[in-house]
Design a protein around this motif. Structure first.
Motif, mmCIF file in Angstrom:
data_model
loop_
_atom_site.group_PDB
_atom_site.id
_atom_site.type_symbol
_atom_site.label_atom_id
_atom_site.label_comp_id
_atom_site.label_asym_id
_atom_site.label_seq_id
_atom_site.Cartn_x
_atom_site.Cartn_y
_atom_site.Cartn_z
ATOM 1 N N MET A 144 -4.720 -61.901 46.562
ATOM 2 C CA MET A 144 -3.899 -61.927 47.775
ATOM 3 C C MET A 144 -4.497 -61.017 48.846
ATOM 4 O O MET A 144 -4.684 -61.410 49.983
ATOM 5 C CB MET A 144 -2.489 -61.466 47.408
ATOM 6 N N TRP A 145 -4.817 -59.779 48.460
ATOM 7 C CA TRP A 145 -5.372 -58.847 49.440
ATOM 8 C C TRP A 145 -6.725 -59.307 49.949
ATOM 9 O O TRP A 145 -7.023 -59.194 51.131
ATOM 10 C CB TRP A 145 -5.462 -57.436 48.863
ATOM 11 N N LYS A 146 -7.529 -59.840 49.001
ATOM 12 C CA LYS A 146 -8.842 -60.323 49.386
ATOM 13 C C LYS A 146 -8.715 -61.446 50.407
ATOM 14 O O LYS A 146 -9.439 -61.503 51.398
ATOM 15 C CB LYS A 146 -9.570 -60.838 48.140
ATOM 16 N N GLU A 147 -7.732 -62.302 50.135
ATOM 17 C CA GLU A 147 -7.475 -63.430 51.005
ATOM 18 C C GLU A 147 -7.124 -62.944 52.417
ATOM 19 O O GLU A 147 -7.631 -63.436 53.416
ATOM 20 C CB GLU A 147 -6.299 -64.212 50.417
ATOM 21 N N ILE A 148 -6.246 -61.910 52.450
ATOM 22 C CA ILE A 148 -5.797 -61.397 53.742
ATOM 23 C C ILE A 148 -6.967 -60.796 54.519
ATOM 24 O O ILE A 148 -7.152 -61.074 55.705
ATOM 25 C CB ILE A 148 -4.687 -60.346 53.540
#
Lengths: 224, 221
Positions: B1-5
């Motif tokens: 999720m964080w990587k995506e953001i």
């Protein structure tokens, strides 16, 4: 009788509110004097408005979960009635303010908050009208109405409490707070809230039924 | 999720960098707005009272951030939106857009602050508090404006709708930010502001959380 008892109750409560609200003995407070009766006709509007907005948000959430237009009808009509109550509340408040504060509009946090709230819901109506697809309109307006409600809550509950208000009960003004709200006033105030809210519900459900009939008719015309 | 953001935020920045006219346009918007205010007030350095300075500054920031964020969902055409829809989760998209818009709004606010300080003089006594308040204000503005621009992008006349939908929602944030920044300019004791800063933070949180929850329903259509 099973389904419409609350309509009779609404009429009885409102008749009681109007008769008793104009005739009972009220405590004489400085500045307020007889205008304290606005409690039954002005303050109750805001309670009614807030309750109906909560109902509208509830149906908005239901619509988002199910995608059913039936819930959207309820949401939009309860919002409409809430706007009506808000407009009536703001105009009765302005008349009252002219006689107690000497001006129709003062820079009071509660006045400003209610005006902003109305702007929010007028924008909601404009948003609805600018979308043509029925399902898209229902979903997007449900999203906005929940979002606006989330922004409306701090506006009316937190901000007015951070600054002094001219309203009775705030900033050292005489008012109907816990200790000087006469028990006489209460006997009309609470029934008045229930009565006006029931009236609002009645208006909304009537318009919902009208809406559904209209849709049925349209469907019939299209499908014949 | 964080990587995506992080990836999505970088994508926004790269996109902005490639078509420089948008960001340059909005930066110029701020400067010319400040200059128009300066000319129409007919005031030189220090002639402006603190409340007027404060109010003018925040109004300029309000209008420029509405303009800056308004394009965040319309600049990319439908086909590409569909592509994002397939590869990214809606939560990541709203969060990344909000973070990116916070940075953009903060940039605008800082630029506006600089230009304002040059032409009108800089009366701020408590700089760190003023900047912190600027950051919180930018956060609140971008959180609500991103959501509203997502709503407005679904309609045909989104310029008008963007304004009328966002102004009432922004007012609580604007009011708190104006009060705190007034106190920061006057250099009042910080303890007085603690409560207001917290309220501002709480309003930001309410707006951000509700847009986080609601955005997936919007994205689906």
């Amino acid at each position: 009788m099973k389904t419409y008892w609350w309509k009779i109750l609404a009429i009885m409560l409102l008749a009681y509110t109007i008769i008793a609200g104009l005739l009972i003995d009220v405590p004489r407070l400085p500045i307020l004097n007889e205008t304290i009766r606005a409690l039954f006709f002005h303050v109750t509007m805001w309670f009614g408005m807030l309750l109906m907005l909560i109902v509208a948000v509830y149906y908005g959430i239901l619509h988002l979960r199910s995608g059913d237009l039936v819930h959207d009808d309820m949401a939009v009509e309860f919002t409409n009635t809430a706007i009506l109550f808000g407009v009536v509340g703001i105009s009765t408040g302005m008349i009252w303010a002219k006689f107690t504060w000497g001006d129709y509009w003062t820079n009071d946090p509660k006045l400003n908050a209610s005006a902003i709230g109305l702007l929010m819901y007028f924008a909601y109506l404009v948003l609805r009208n600018s979308l043509t697809d029925v399902y898209q309109r229902a979903r997007i307006s449900a999203v906005y109405s929940i979002f606006a409600f989330a922004a409306f809550i701090p506006l009316i509950f937190i901000l007015p409490r951070l600054t002094d208000s001219l309203h009775p009960g705030n900033g050292g003004n005489p008012g109907f707070n816990a200790y000087d709200m006469d028990s006489n006033l209460r006997t009309v105030f609470y029934p008045a809230i229930i009565g006006w809210t029931l009236l609002g519900t009645w208006i909304s459900t009537l318009r919902v039924r009208f809406r559904r009939l209209e849709r049925k008719l349209e469907d019939k015309l299209i499908n014949q | 999720m964080w990587k995506e953001i992080v990836l999505l935020v970088r994508k926004e920045a790269v996109l902005e960098w490639r078509q420089k006219y948008a960001i340059n346009g909005i930066l110029l918007y701020v400067i010319s707005a400040v200059f128009i205010t300066y000319l129409s007030m007919g005031a030189g350095k220090g002639n402006l009272g603190v409340p007027v300075w404060n109010a003018l500054y925040w109004i300029i920031i309000l209008f420029s951030s509405v303009n800056a964020v308004a394009k965040s969902f319309v600049q990319e055409h439908q086909g590409r939106q569909l592509y994002y829809y397939m590869i990214a989760s809606p939560e990541a998209i709203i969060l990344s857009k909000t973070i990116y818009n916070t940075l953009l709004t903060l940039l605008l606010a800082l630029l506006g602050y600089g230009v304002f300080g040059i032409v009108f003089g800089n009366p701020v006594a408590d700089q760190p508090l003023f900047l912190l308040n600027l950051f919180l204000g930018a956060m609140g503005f971008s959180a609500s404006l991103t959501m509203v621009s997502a709503i407005a992008s679904k309609t045909s006349n989104n310029g008008t709708l963007m304004a009328i939908l966002s102004f009432p929602v922004l007012i609580p944030i604007l009011l708190m930010a104006i009060q705190v920044s007034k106190n920061a300019i006057d250099g009042l004791d910080r303890e007085i502001n603690a409560e207001k800063i917290l309220t501002l933070l709480a309003i930001n949180a309410i707006v951000a959380v509700s847009s986080y929850i609601l955005f997936p329903y919007l994205w689906r259509s």
